[in-house]
Design a protein around this motif. Structure first.
Motif, PDB file in Angstrom:
ATOM      1  N   PRO A 178       4.728  31.336  37.500  1.00 24.93           N
ATOM      2  CA  PRO A 178       5.126  32.441  36.629  1.00 24.93           C
ATOM      3  C   PRO A 178       6.647  32.469  36.462  1.00 24.93           C
ATOM      4  O   PRO A 178       7.383  32.308  37.420  1.00 24.93           O
ATOM      5  CB  PRO A 178       4.625  33.685  37.360  1.00 24.93           C
ATOM      6  N   GLY A 179       7.092  32.611  35.232  1.00 27.91           N
ATOM      7  CA  GLY A 179       8.517  32.643  34.964  1.00 27.91           C
ATOM      8  C   GLY A 179       9.136  31.271  34.782  1.00 27.91           C
ATOM      9  O   GLY A 179      10.327  31.151  34.514  1.00 27.91           O
ATOM     10  N   ALA A 180       8.352  30.224  34.938  1.00 29.21           N
ATOM     11  CA  ALA A 180       8.844  28.855  34.748  1.00 29.21           C
ATOM     12  C   ALA A 180       7.713  28.034  34.130  1.00 29.21           C
ATOM     13  O   ALA A 180       6.551  28.440  34.135  1.00 29.21           O
ATOM     14  CB  ALA A 180       9.275  28.243  36.080  1.00 29.21           C
ATOM     15  N   GLU A 181       8.066  26.866  33.630  1.00 25.99           N
ATOM     16  CA  GLU A 181       7.068  25.998  33.013  1.00 25.99           C
ATOM     17  C   GLU A 181       6.111  25.454  34.088  1.00 25.99           C
ATOM     18  O   GLU A 181       6.542  25.063  35.171  1.00 25.99           O
ATOM     19  CB  GLU A 181       7.780  24.839  32.320  1.00 25.99           C
ATOM     20  N   ASP A 182       4.818  25.459  33.765  1.00 26.15           N
ATOM     21  CA  ASP A 182       3.830  24.913  34.697  1.00 26.15           C
ATOM     22  C   ASP A 182       4.092  23.424  34.906  1.00 26.15           C
ATOM     23  O   ASP A 182       4.539  22.717  34.003  1.00 26.15           O
ATOM     24  CB  ASP A 182       2.412  25.123  34.172  1.00 26.15           C
ATOM     25  N   LEU A 183       3.805  22.950  36.102  1.00 22.37           N
ATOM     26  CA  LEU A 183       4.019  21.553  36.455  1.00 22.37           C
ATOM     27  C   LEU A 183       2.665  20.872  36.606  1.00 22.37           C
ATOM     28  O   LEU A 183       1.852  21.277  37.437  1.00 22.37           O
ATOM     29  CB  LEU A 183       4.814  21.455  37.767  1.00 22.37           C
ATOM     30  N   TRP A 184       2.420  19.852  35.795  1.00 21.90           N
ATOM     31  CA  TRP A 184       1.195  19.065  35.869  1.00 21.90           C
ATOM     32  C   TRP A 184       1.556  17.659  36.308  1.00 21.90           C
ATOM     33  O   TRP A 184       2.392  16.992  35.686  1.00 21.90           O
ATOM     34  CB  TRP A 184       0.483  19.023  34.519  1.00 21.90           C
ATOM     35  N   ILE A 185       0.930  17.205  37.396  1.00 29.62           N
ATOM     36  CA  ILE A 185       1.134  15.847  37.896  1.00 29.62           C
ATOM     37  C   ILE A 185      -0.208  15.139  37.801  1.00 29.62           C
ATOM     38  O   ILE A 185      -1.131  15.454  38.559  1.00 29.62           O
ATOM     39  CB  ILE A 185       1.634  15.841  39.354  1.00 29.62           C
ATOM     40  N   PRO A 186      -0.379  14.205  36.860  1.00 29.11           N
ATOM     41  CA  PRO A 186      -1.652  13.489  36.738  1.00 29.11           C
ATOM     42  C   PRO A 186      -1.971  12.706  38.006  1.00 29.11           C
ATOM     43  O   PRO A 186      -1.074  12.270  38.728  1.00 29.11           O
ATOM     44  CB  PRO A 186      -1.419  12.544  35.556  1.00 29.11           C
ATOM     45  N   ALA A 187      -3.258  12.520  38.280  1.00 31.88           N
ATOM     46  CA  ALA A 187      -3.694  11.816  39.498  1.00 31.88           C
ATOM     47  C   ALA A 187      -3.114  10.412  39.573  1.00 31.88           C
ATOM     48  O   ALA A 187      -2.741   9.944  40.657  1.00 31.88           O
ATOM     49  CB  ALA A 187      -5.218  11.776  39.565  1.00 31.88           C
ATOM     50  N   GLU A 188      -3.011   9.737  38.431  1.00 29.92           N
ATOM     51  CA  GLU A 188      -2.474   8.370  38.456  1.00 29.92           C
ATOM     52  C   GLU A 188      -0.979   8.337  38.768  1.00 29.92           C
ATOM     53  O   GLU A 188      -0.444   7.298  39.140  1.00 29.92           O
ATOM     54  CB  GLU A 188      -2.772   7.625  37.147  1.00 29.92           C
ATOM     55  N   GLY A 224      13.275  22.203  34.146  1.00 28.71           N
ATOM     56  CA  GLY A 224      12.882  23.313  35.009  1.00 28.71           C
ATOM     57  C   GLY A 224      12.386  22.906  36.381  1.00 28.71           C
ATOM     58  O   GLY A 224      11.884  23.744  37.133  1.00 28.71           O
ATOM     59  N   LEU A 225      12.522  21.637  36.746  1.00 24.46           N
ATOM     60  CA  LEU A 225      12.029  21.177  38.050  1.00 24.46           C
ATOM     61  C   LEU A 225      12.859  21.713  39.213  1.00 24.46           C
ATOM     62  O   LEU A 225      12.419  21.691  40.349  1.00 24.46           O
ATOM     63  CB  LEU A 225      11.988  19.647  38.103  1.00 24.46           C
ATOM     64  N   THR A 268       4.629  13.375  46.651  1.00 23.02           N
ATOM     65  CA  THR A 268       5.405  12.301  46.036  1.00 23.02           C
ATOM     66  C   THR A 268       4.658  11.795  44.809  1.00 23.02           C
ATOM     67  O   THR A 268       3.446  11.573  44.863  1.00 23.02           O
ATOM     68  CB  THR A 268       5.626  11.156  47.043  1.00 23.02           C
ATOM     69  N   TRP A 269       5.397  11.634  43.706  1.00 23.03           N
ATOM     70  CA  TRP A 269       4.791  11.189  42.455  1.00 23.03           C
ATOM     71  C   TRP A 269       5.819  10.428  41.629  1.00 23.03           C
ATOM     72  O   TRP A 269       7.001  10.450  41.932  1.00 23.03           O
ATOM     73  CB  TRP A 269       4.222  12.367  41.678  1.00 23.03           C
ATOM     74  N   THR A 270       5.352   9.722  40.617  1.00 21.26           N
ATOM     75  CA  THR A 270       6.252   8.985  39.744  1.00 21.26           C
ATOM     76  C   THR A 270       6.179   9.561  38.336  1.00 21.26           C
ATOM     77  O   THR A 270       5.108   9.982  37.878  1.00 21.26           O
ATOM     78  CB  THR A 270       5.914   7.478  39.695  1.00 21.26           C
ATOM     79  N   HIS A 271       7.328   9.574  37.683  1.00 24.61           N
ATOM     80  CA  HIS A 271       7.404  10.049  36.305  1.00 24.61           C
ATOM     81  C   HIS A 271       8.226   9.040  35.515  1.00 24.61           C
ATOM     82  O   HIS A 271       9.442   8.955  35.690  1.00 24.61           O
ATOM     83  CB  HIS A 271       8.039  11.443  36.264  1.00 24.61           C
ATOM     84  N   HIS A 272       7.549   8.225  34.720  1.00 21.93           N
ATOM     85  CA  HIS A 272       8.178   7.179  33.916  1.00 21.93           C
ATOM     86  C   HIS A 272       9.078   6.290  34.768  1.00 21.93           C
ATOM     87  O   HIS A 272      10.241   6.047  34.437  1.00 21.93           O
ATOM     88  CB  HIS A 272       8.963   7.795  32.754  1.00 21.93           C
ATOM     89  N   GLY A 273       8.549   5.830  35.900  1.00 18.27           N
ATOM     90  CA  GLY A 273       9.263   4.906  36.760  1.00 18.27           C
ATOM     91  C   GLY A 273      10.208   5.541  37.771  1.00 18.27           C
ATOM     92  O   GLY A 273      10.789   4.843  38.588  1.00 18.27           O
ATOM     93  N   THR A 274      10.375   6.845  37.726  1.00 19.21           N
ATOM     94  CA  THR A 274      11.239   7.534  38.686  1.00 19.21           C
ATOM     95  C   THR A 274      10.375   8.177  39.760  1.00 19.21           C
ATOM     96  O   THR A 274       9.500   8.980  39.444  1.00 19.21           O
ATOM     97  CB  THR A 274      12.082   8.627  37.979  1.00 19.21           C
ATOM     98  N   ALA A 275      10.610   7.821  41.013  1.00 19.95           N
ATOM     99  CA  ALA A 275       9.846   8.409  42.124  1.00 19.95           C
ATOM    100  C   ALA A 275      10.450   9.764  42.470  1.00 19.95           C
ATOM    101  O   ALA A 275      11.662   9.892  42.649  1.00 19.95           O
ATOM    102  CB  ALA A 275       9.877   7.484  43.329  1.00 19.95           C
ATOM    103  N   LEU A 276       9.592  10.778  42.552  1.00 17.63           N
ATOM    104  CA  LEU A 276      10.030  12.152  42.801  1.00 17.63           C
ATOM    105  C   LEU A 276       9.258  12.768  43.960  1.00 17.63           C
ATOM    106  O   LEU A 276       8.110  12.384  44.213  1.00 17.63           O
ATOM    107  CB  LEU A 276       9.819  13.011  41.539  1.00 17.63           C
ATOM    108  N   ASP A 277       9.887  13.716  44.644  1.00 17.76           N
ATOM    109  CA  ASP A 277       9.244  14.523  45.682  1.00 17.76           C
ATOM    110  C   ASP A 277       9.300  15.976  45.235  1.00 17.76           C
ATOM    111  O   ASP A 277      10.373  16.476  44.899  1.00 17.76           O
ATOM    112  CB  ASP A 277       9.991  14.420  47.019  1.00 17.76           C
ATOM    113  N   SER A 278       8.161  16.658  45.247  1.00 19.96           N
ATOM    114  CA  SER A 278       8.122  18.090  44.926  1.00 19.96           C
ATOM    115  C   SER A 278       7.695  18.841  46.172  1.00 19.96           C
ATOM    116  O   SER A 278       6.733  18.451  46.843  1.00 19.96           O
ATOM    117  CB  SER A 278       7.148  18.371  43.780  1.00 19.96           C
ATOM    118  N   GLY A 279       8.400  19.923  46.473  1.00 19.58           N
ATOM    119  CA  GLY A 279       8.142  20.683  47.691  1.00 19.58           C
ATOM    120  C   GLY A 279       7.448  22.003  47.425  1.00 19.58           C
ATOM    121  O   GLY A 279       7.840  22.753  46.538  1.00 19.58           O
TER     122      GLY A 279
END
Length: 190
Positions: free
Chosen positions: A109-119, A88-89, A143-154
């Motif tokens: 609302p209408g999509a899964e909540d997105l939680w990005i831990p501080a680490e 759902g990203l 910008t955050w990482t998820h299991h070694g993948t660097a991601l950008d969320s806007g």
């Protein structure tokens, strides 16, 4: 004579031709939407190796900032055209952002909540675009990482002048964790 011509109306005599064109156009529009859907599903299949997102914790910790606005999607870091649609990203939605000492929460609302831990946070910046959305007055890109993948969320706050405060707060949250990691690595090496 001019008034007689103005009152005369053209009669439609080629109904089968008009109906045929209308049906043809509807078929083409339907085909385009079907192909778009197939492309979205294909992208989801290609990204199926991305692990599940972290769950939202019960205790978020002390709140640093909140804002309402829109979530515009997630891309691989540095490639603003490579939209991530897994989990759902890729779905645009309204969002209520909350930055705490434990991380960033985007309630959607209408999509899964997105939680990005501080680490997992690695930075934030103001930018003008992300996959499918260009806003001259700016977006907040986290910008955050998820299991070694660097991601950008806007994200785009309802009041874009708040983006600078968000960049500062995220950077302040990221900097101490980087310092702690470096100190811990130095202590382990000694």
């Amino acid at each position: 004579m001019i008034t007689e011509l103005a009152q005369e109306q053209a009669k439609v005599t080629n109904w089968p031709g008009y109906i045929g064109w209308a049906v043809g156009i509807l078929i083409v529009i339907g085909l385009v939407y079907w192909l778009m859907r197939q492309g979205w599903n294909w992208r989801r299949t290609l990204q199926s190796d991305i692990p599940e997102l972290p769950p939202v914790p019960e205790d978020l910790g002390p709140v640093l900032l909140t804002a309402t606005g829109r979530y515009h999607g997630t891309t691989t870091a540095g490639n603003w055209l490579d939209r991530v649609v897994a989990h759902g990203l890729g779905l645009r939605s309204l969002a209520e952002l909350t930055l705490t000492e434990r991380g960033l929460l985007a309630r959607r609302p209408g999509a899964e909540d997105l939680w990005i831990p501080a680490e997992a946070l690695t930075g934030a910046r103001r930018d003008s675009g992300i996959a499918g959305k260009v806003v001259p007055s700016g977006l907040l890109i986290v910008t955050w990482t998820h299991h070694g993948t660097a991601l950008d969320s806007g994200f785009r706050a309802d009041h874009p002048d708040e983006h600078t405060a968000w960049v500062t707060a995220v950077e302040a949250l990221v900097t101490p964790s980087t310092t702690k990691t470096t100190k811990t690595e130095e202590e382990a090496a000694s």
